[in-house]
Every structure is written in structure tokens, then in C-alpha cells.
Design a protein around this motif. Structure first.
Motif, PDB file in Angstrom:
ATOM      1  N   ARG A 150      -1.531  -2.910  -4.743  1.00 63.73           N
ATOM      2  CA  ARG A 150      -0.682  -3.571  -3.761  1.00 63.73           C
ATOM      3  C   ARG A 150      -0.352  -2.605  -2.625  1.00 63.73           C
ATOM      4  N   GLN A 151      -0.338  -3.120  -1.421  1.00 63.29           N
ATOM      5  CA  GLN A 151      -0.109  -2.261  -0.253  1.00 63.29           C
ATOM      6  C   GLN A 151       1.244  -1.571  -0.299  1.00 63.29           C
ATOM      7  N   ASP A 152       2.285  -2.272  -0.745  1.00 62.78           N
ATOM      8  CA  ASP A 152       3.611  -1.663  -0.748  1.00 62.78           C
ATOM      9  C   ASP A 152       3.724  -0.521  -1.753  1.00 62.78           C
ATOM     10  N   THR A 153       2.829  -0.491  -2.730  1.00 58.73           N
ATOM     11  CA  THR A 153       2.842   0.605  -3.696  1.00 58.73           C
ATOM     12  C   THR A 153       2.459   1.923  -3.032  1.00 58.73           C
ATOM     13  N   GLU A 154       1.920   1.853  -1.829  1.00 60.46           N
ATOM     14  CA  GLU A 154       1.578   3.067  -1.086  1.00 60.46           C
ATOM     15  C   GLU A 154       2.812   3.934  -0.858  1.00 60.46           C
ATOM     16  N   THR A 155       4.009   3.301  -0.891  1.00 61.59           N
ATOM     17  CA  THR A 155       5.258   4.054  -0.739  1.00 61.59           C
ATOM     18  C   THR A 155       5.393   5.093  -1.840  1.00 61.59           C
ATOM     19  N   LEU A 156       4.910   4.763  -3.023  1.00 56.34           N
ATOM     20  CA  LEU A 156       4.959   5.696  -4.142  1.00 56.34           C
ATOM     21  C   LEU A 156       4.168   6.969  -3.832  1.00 56.34           C
ATOM     22  N   VAL A 157       3.022   6.792  -3.207  1.00 55.05           N
ATOM     23  CA  VAL A 157       2.193   7.940  -2.818  1.00 55.05           C
ATOM     24  C   VAL A 157       2.893   8.759  -1.744  1.00 55.05           C
ATOM     25  N   GLU A 158       3.451   8.083  -0.753  1.00 53.20           N
ATOM     26  CA  GLU A 158       4.121   8.779   0.347  1.00 53.20           C
ATOM     27  C   GLU A 158       5.287   9.629  -0.156  1.00 53.20           C
ATOM     28  N   GLU A 159       6.042   9.092  -1.102  1.00 53.42           N
ATOM     29  CA  GLU A 159       7.182   9.842  -1.629  1.00 53.42           C
ATOM     30  C   GLU A 159       6.717  11.015  -2.489  1.00 53.42           C
ATOM     31  N   ALA A 160       5.698  10.790  -3.301  1.00 52.70           N
ATOM     32  CA  ALA A 160       5.173  11.870  -4.149  1.00 52.70           C
ATOM     33  C   ALA A 160       4.581  12.986  -3.292  1.00 52.70           C
ATOM     34  N   LEU A 161       4.028  12.602  -2.158  1.00 50.49           N
ATOM     35  CA  LEU A 161       3.420  13.581  -1.254  1.00 50.49           C
ATOM     36  C   LEU A 161       4.454  14.570  -0.725  1.00 50.49           C
ATOM     37  N   LYS A 162       5.719  14.147  -0.662  1.00 45.75           N
ATOM     38  CA  LYS A 162       6.779  15.004  -0.131  1.00 45.75           C
ATOM     39  C   LYS A 162       7.118  16.153  -1.084  1.00 45.75           C
ATOM     40  N   VAL A 163       6.878  15.951  -2.377  1.00 42.51           N
ATOM     41  CA  VAL A 163       7.283  16.980  -3.346  1.00 42.51           C
ATOM     42  C   VAL A 163       6.105  17.755  -3.930  1.00 42.51           C
ATOM     43  N   ILE A 164       4.897  17.287  -3.699  1.00 40.80           N
ATOM     44  CA  ILE A 164       3.740  17.949  -4.299  1.00 40.80           C
ATOM     45  C   ILE A 164       3.556  19.356  -3.730  1.00 40.80           C
ATOM     46  N   ARG A 165       3.114  20.275  -4.594  1.00 40.99           N
ATOM     47  CA  ARG A 165       2.905  21.653  -4.194  1.00 40.99           C
ATOM     48  C   ARG A 165       1.665  22.187  -4.926  1.00 40.99           C
ATOM     49  N   PRO A 166       1.093  23.296  -4.448  1.00 39.66           N
ATOM     50  CA  PRO A 166      -0.184  23.777  -4.996  1.00 39.66           C
ATOM     51  C   PRO A 166      -0.200  24.024  -6.499  1.00 39.66           C
ATOM     52  N   ASP A 167       0.923  24.500  -7.059  1.00 38.25           N
ATOM     53  CA  ASP A 167       0.943  24.856  -8.482  1.00 38.25           C
ATOM     54  C   ASP A 167       1.532  23.755  -9.353  1.00 38.25           C
ATOM     55  N   MET A 168       1.576  22.531  -8.845  1.00 34.24           N
ATOM     56  CA  MET A 168       2.245  21.444  -9.552  1.00 34.24           C
ATOM     57  C   MET A 168       1.308  20.656 -10.454  1.00 34.24           C
TER      58      MET A 168
ATOM     59  N   GLY B 209       6.501  24.785 -16.045  1.00 41.07           N
ATOM     60  CA  GLY B 209       6.254  24.862 -14.607  1.00 41.07           C
ATOM     61  C   GLY B 209       6.630  23.593 -13.856  1.00 41.07           C
ATOM     62  N   PHE B 210       6.187  23.521 -12.610  1.00 45.78           N
ATOM     63  CA  PHE B 210       6.513  22.388 -11.744  1.00 45.78           C
ATOM     64  C   PHE B 210       5.675  21.167 -12.129  1.00 45.78           C
ATOM     65  N   MET B 211       6.320  20.014 -12.098  1.00 48.55           N
ATOM     66  CA  MET B 211       5.647  18.797 -12.549  1.00 48.55           C
ATOM     67  C   MET B 211       6.221  17.579 -11.827  1.00 48.55           C
ATOM     68  N   THR B 212       5.363  16.650 -11.455  1.00 45.31           N
ATOM     69  CA  THR B 212       5.833  15.380 -10.920  1.00 45.31           C
ATOM     70  C   THR B 212       5.126  14.250 -11.660  1.00 45.31           C
ATOM     71  N   VAL B 213       5.902  13.242 -12.041  1.00 49.00           N
ATOM     72  CA  VAL B 213       5.372  12.073 -12.737  1.00 49.00           C
ATOM     73  C   VAL B 213       5.506  10.876 -11.815  1.00 49.00           C
ATOM     74  N   ILE B 214       4.415  10.144 -11.621  1.00 51.28           N
ATOM     75  CA  ILE B 214       4.431   8.932 -10.820  1.00 51.28           C
ATOM     76  C   ILE B 214       3.971   7.779 -11.707  1.00 51.28           C
ATOM     77  N   THR B 215       4.631   6.638 -11.587  1.00 52.09           N
ATOM     78  CA  THR B 215       4.215   5.515 -12.421  1.00 52.09           C
ATOM     79  C   THR B 215       4.587   4.169 -11.812  1.00 52.09           C
ATOM     80  N   ASN B 216       3.661   3.248 -11.914  1.00 49.79           N
ATOM     81  CA  ASN B 216       3.856   1.869 -11.488  1.00 49.79           C
ATOM     82  C   ASN B 216       3.534   1.005 -12.709  1.00 49.79           C
ATOM     83  N   PRO B 217       4.468   0.964 -13.674  1.00 54.70           N
ATOM     84  CA  PRO B 217       4.189   0.297 -14.945  1.00 54.70           C
ATOM     85  C   PRO B 217       4.042  -1.214 -14.801  1.00 54.70           C
ATOM     86  N   PRO B 218       3.351  -1.854 -15.749  1.00 52.13           N
ATOM     87  CA  PRO B 218       3.202  -3.315 -15.709  1.00 52.13           C
ATOM     88  C   PRO B 218       4.528  -3.999 -15.982  1.00 52.13           C
TER      89      PRO B 218
END
Length: 261
Positions: free
Chosen positions: A95-113, A185-194
Motif C-alpha cells: 500500500r502506498q501509505d505504508t511508505e510512511t513506515l520506510v520514511e520514518e525508519a530512514l530517519k533512525v537508520i545508521r551504518p552499524d544498525m 548494539g543498535f537495532m530498529t524493528v519495522i513491522t506492518n502486521p496483518p
């Protein structure tokens, strides 16, 4: 013999008669997929004959669409974050609106994550995140895992990772959220559950959110981003989100809950 124009009109009429709201668009997308002709070609050559074999195959697709099978599952094509993904009956349509999840995760992602996508499905969220991280932030390192309880869905995700050129950066695993463990270490979890129309009934979804609350612990260096339509999510999860955004996942009103403190 049918022409491009007459075939499109026939397809549109069939879909309209079966209650499809975007009958014209759907009929066109299937015609373009089956014939390989774009709109510019169609408008210049609408009277071009179409072989009986191609016409029959097109009308078969129209019949399946009239049965409310998504166009994307008929063409095996879906677009997300500007990228094309393969989809079939084993995964949900991005779904197009789920792209918001990517945009937000992109703000916190880092090389060692360490990045984990639970309920990865087609893999579109994780794959898009990695590609955007490389393009926008020049981040190509770190570890990424796409987890799902469906082996069939994981096969689709693996195919998409290979097509996107990131297969060497993602490990796909058949894993239930109940088996989730925090890593060092650093970790980010993203999920769009059913949920809702996306397979889970209310009770099952609430049980899933409760498990998430138990597993997704408040820990320094860890962040979690979750999409759900449940207004009581924070209560079931066990704590208030640090940030949240309203959005629509298809026609379903949802909230994007973010935990990062």
C-alpha cells in the motif's frame, strides 16, 4: 477480430457490470500488461487488430479481475517507493501509505544498525529501506533480516531482494514474533502486521500486539515502528508511543506508532 480499442471497451464493460469502481483503469492496465502497448501507442493505433489468442488471454484476465482478484496479483507487478516488486497470492499488495513506515525508519537508520522487518511479506518495506538508505545516506553496511511465518511469502521476498540487487544484504528467516529476541548494539524493528481486512481478526491481532509489547522492550539504542488500525494499540502494547502519525493503509484508517526513547 478484436482491435485494441474494441477489446478495451469490452473489458471495461465487463468490469463495470461486476461493480468494479475503477473499471476503466483496471481494464487498461490489464490490456497494457497483455499486449505490451502503452497509452501513446494505443491512441495512435487503437484500430490495430489483436490476435484471437491474445484477446482470449486478456478476457480471461478480465474475468478473474471481475471476480475481485487484485490487478497486481494478475500481473504480478506492484510498485512501492518507486520500485517494482513481484507479488502473487502468497503476499499482500503493498500500500502506498505504508511508505510512511520506510520514511520514518530512514530517519533512525545508521551504518552499524541491525534492521529487522517482522511480517515481511513481499519484502517491499525492508528492501525499499535498504535501497533508500544507500541512495540518500550512503549506508550500505549493517545487518538486515526479513522474518515471516509463511515460507511461501519468504520465497517472494527472496525473489524481490534478488531483483532489487540487495539479496546479499538480507537474511530471510521463517520466524514467529513470539521468538523475537533483542540483540546487542543498535537495532530498529519495522513491522506492518496483518490485521482487519489484512487477514487477522480483532482477537488475534490484539494477541499479537500484546506479544509485541512483551518482546519490544524499552532499551537504549532500540527503536520500533508499527502500523495498526487499532485505537487501543498502545493500551494493549503496554505503553504510549513516543510519536505517532495518522495514515490510511489502502482504505483502512491506521496509526503509525513509533518507539525510540
Amino acid at each position: 477480430m478484436q482491435t485494441l480499442e474494441s477489446l478495451l471497451k469490452k473489458g471495461t464493460t465487463i468490469l463495470k457490470d461486476n461493480g468494479l469502481e475503477e473499471a476503466g483503469l483496471d481494464a487498461w492496465l490489464l490490456l497494457e500488461f497483455k499486449t505490451g502497448k502503452n497509452r501513446a501507442y494505443y491512441f495512435a493505433h487503437g484500430d490495430e487488430p489483436v490476435s484471437d489468442e491474445t484477446a482470449a488471454e486478456y478476457l480471461e484476465l478480465i474475468g478473474r479481475r471481475a471476480g475481485h482478484i487484485p490487478v497486481q496479483q494478475l500481473t504480478h507487478q506492484a510498485f512501492f517507493m518507486g520500485y517494482e516488486f513481484y507479488v502473487n497470492e502468497n503476499v499482500l499488495i503493498p500500500r502506498q501509505d505504508t511508505e510512511t513506515l520506510v520514511e520514518e525508519a530512514l530517519k533512525v537508520i545508521r551504518p552499524d544498525m541491525y534492521v529487522l522487518d517482522m511480517c515481511t511479506g513481499s519484502g517491499c518495506i525492508l528492501i525499499s529501506l535498504l535501497k533508500y538508505a544507500a541512495e540518500r545516506k550512503h549506508i550500505t553496511g549493517g545487518k538486515a533480516v526479513g522474518a515471516d511465518i509463511s515460507a511461501d511469502a519468504l520465497e517472494v521476498a527472496k525473489k524481490n531482494a534478488k531483483l532489487a540487487g540487495v539479496a546479499d544484504r538480507i537474511t530471510f528467516a521463517k520466524r514467529d514474533i513470539k521468538d523475537f529476541e533483542l540483540n546487542e548494539g543498535f537495532m530498529t524493528v519495522i513491522t506492518n502486521p496483518p490485521y482487519g481486512e489484512r487477514l487477522l481478526d480483532v482477537k488475534s491481532a490484539e494477541e499479537l500486539y500484546k506479544v509485541m509489547g512483551e518482546k519490544f522492550k524499552r532499551t537504549q539504542g532500540k527503536s520500533y515502528t508499527i502500523i495498526t488500525p487499532d485505537d487501543d494499540f498502545e493500551k494493549i502494547f503496554g505503553r504510549k508511543a513516543d510519536k505517532r502519525r495518522k495514515l490510511y493503509n489502502g482504505t483502512l484508517k491506521c496509526q503509525l506508532y513509533m518507539y525510540f526513547k
